[in-house]
Scaffold this motif. Structure first.
Motif, PDB file in Angstrom:
ATOM      1  N   ILE A  12      -8.926   2.921   8.096  1.00 42.59           N
ATOM      2  CA  ILE A  12      -9.247   1.765   7.240  1.00 42.59           C
ATOM      3  C   ILE A  12     -10.041   0.728   8.032  1.00 42.59           C
ATOM      4  O   ILE A  12      -9.710   0.418   9.180  1.00 42.59           O
ATOM      5  N   ILE A  14      -1.410   6.029   2.915  1.00 41.51           N
ATOM      6  CA  ILE A  14      -2.624   5.445   3.513  1.00 41.51           C
ATOM      7  C   ILE A  14      -2.622   5.648   5.024  1.00 41.51           C
ATOM      8  O   ILE A  14      -1.638   5.355   5.705  1.00 41.51           O
ATOM      9  N   THR A  35       0.842  -1.204   0.000  1.00 43.21           N
ATOM     10  CA  THR A  35       0.000   0.000   0.000  1.00 43.21           C
ATOM     11  C   THR A  35       0.876   1.253   0.000  1.00 43.21           C
ATOM     12  O   THR A  35       1.972   1.249   0.573  1.00 43.21           O
ATOM     13  N   LEU A  55      -7.536   1.057  -0.695  1.00 44.76           N
ATOM     14  CA  LEU A  55      -6.137   0.988  -0.259  1.00 44.76           C
ATOM     15  C   LEU A  55      -5.151   1.299  -1.385  1.00 44.76           C
ATOM     16  O   LEU A  55      -3.943   1.384  -1.157  1.00 44.76           O
TER      17      LEU A  55
END
Lengths: 84, 196
Positions: free
Chosen positions: A27, A22, A18, A37
């Protein structure tokens, strides 16, 4: 293996692929691996191979097609480690 | 609408090197029939086939295909090389699209084949951490020039199906767009439908 045992390893593998931008606190398991992602689809194949190696399972084409979210991935590993 | 797709592969990106030695990797996305469409499974040929499928996938999603990872359901049915370009026909269920790929030593760029006069496309090089921002900047600048508006009036977002959407002054406009980046390289293509 239980979900609690699978999840940390699965997430560690996922983090390899990822982008660094992020924010993991935001998440959830229902977020999509390629969409939310932002895992490059070429790296998605690497992810699948790493997951196969880490859990000593074989994810065939049909099962691979079903992995959209983090939850799908963990569920798949749980299912395959229970019934290889 | 042409349902544009495009994809760029950086052949010098370390994770993209050595793929030809990893049988498990290409068996995940190529059928035996597709492996026979190229003279050998070199790094360049494997990523060419990948790029064709990825480009077609982006087009098929715009035509109603589901989001997800199902590369073996996307079939490359033909691949021919003419004048240094690789032309392919790709199918998913009852959908069909044509692609054209250009291969260089550094990258592979594939586009869905449409009427060339209506498309704007660009490939550019950046540095890996900035390529995504650079891509949006270049795309915004190009669309602004075409529409004769200020770049700050243009915003780019993505739909729930991960399809890029362009807004001008906060209104969605009929621009079919696709963008892609890989490590050092970025690429975009768009078509402003009302200019047809």
């Amino acid at each position: 293996m239980t979900r609690e045992e699978i999840k940390p390893t699965f997430i560690d593998i996922l983090k390899k692929y990822t982008p660094s931008t992020i924010i993991w606190d935001s998440i959830t398991e229902n977020d999509s691996i390629i969409g939310k992602l932002n895992v490059n689809s070429a790296r998605f194949v690497d992810l699948i191979i790493d997951v196969e190696d880490a859990f000593e399972i074989d994810i065939d084409d049909e099962r691979m097609n079903q992995i959209i979210t983090i939850k799908n991935g963990i569920d798949m590993v749980e299912s395959l480690t229970a019934n290889p | 609408m042409n349902f544009i797709g495009n994809d760029i592969i950086d052949l010098r990106h370390p994770p993209n090197i050595g793929v030809e030695k990893n049988l498990r990797y290409h068996q995940k996305f190529l059928t035996e029939t597709e492996q026979n469409l190229v003279p050998n499974l070199s790094q360049q040929n494997i990523w060419l086939l990948w790029s064709i499928k990825e480009t077609a996938y982006k087009s098929f999603v715009k035509q109603g295909a589901p989001i997800g990872f199902y590369p073996k359901k996307i079939h490359i049915s033909s691949l021919v090389e003419e004048d240094g370009k690789h032309a392919a026909t790709v199918k998913y269920e009852d959908l069909i699209t044509q692609t054209t790929s250009v291969v260089s030593e550094e990258h592979i760029h594939t586009l869905t084949r449409t009427e060339p006069t209506t498309q704007n496309s660009k490939i550019f090089r950046s540095i890996p951490n900035e390529v995504s921002a650079c891509l949006r900047h270049e795309l915004t600048k190009s669309i602004a020039q075409e529409l004769d508006v200020q770049p700050e009036n243009i915003s780019i977002s993505k739909s729930k199906k991960n399809v890029p959407l362009v807004s001008v002054k906060q209104s969605n406009v009929a621009i079919d767009v696709s963008f892609s980046h890989d490590n050092n390289w970025g690429a975009f293509v768009y078509e402003i439908n009302f200019l047809k």
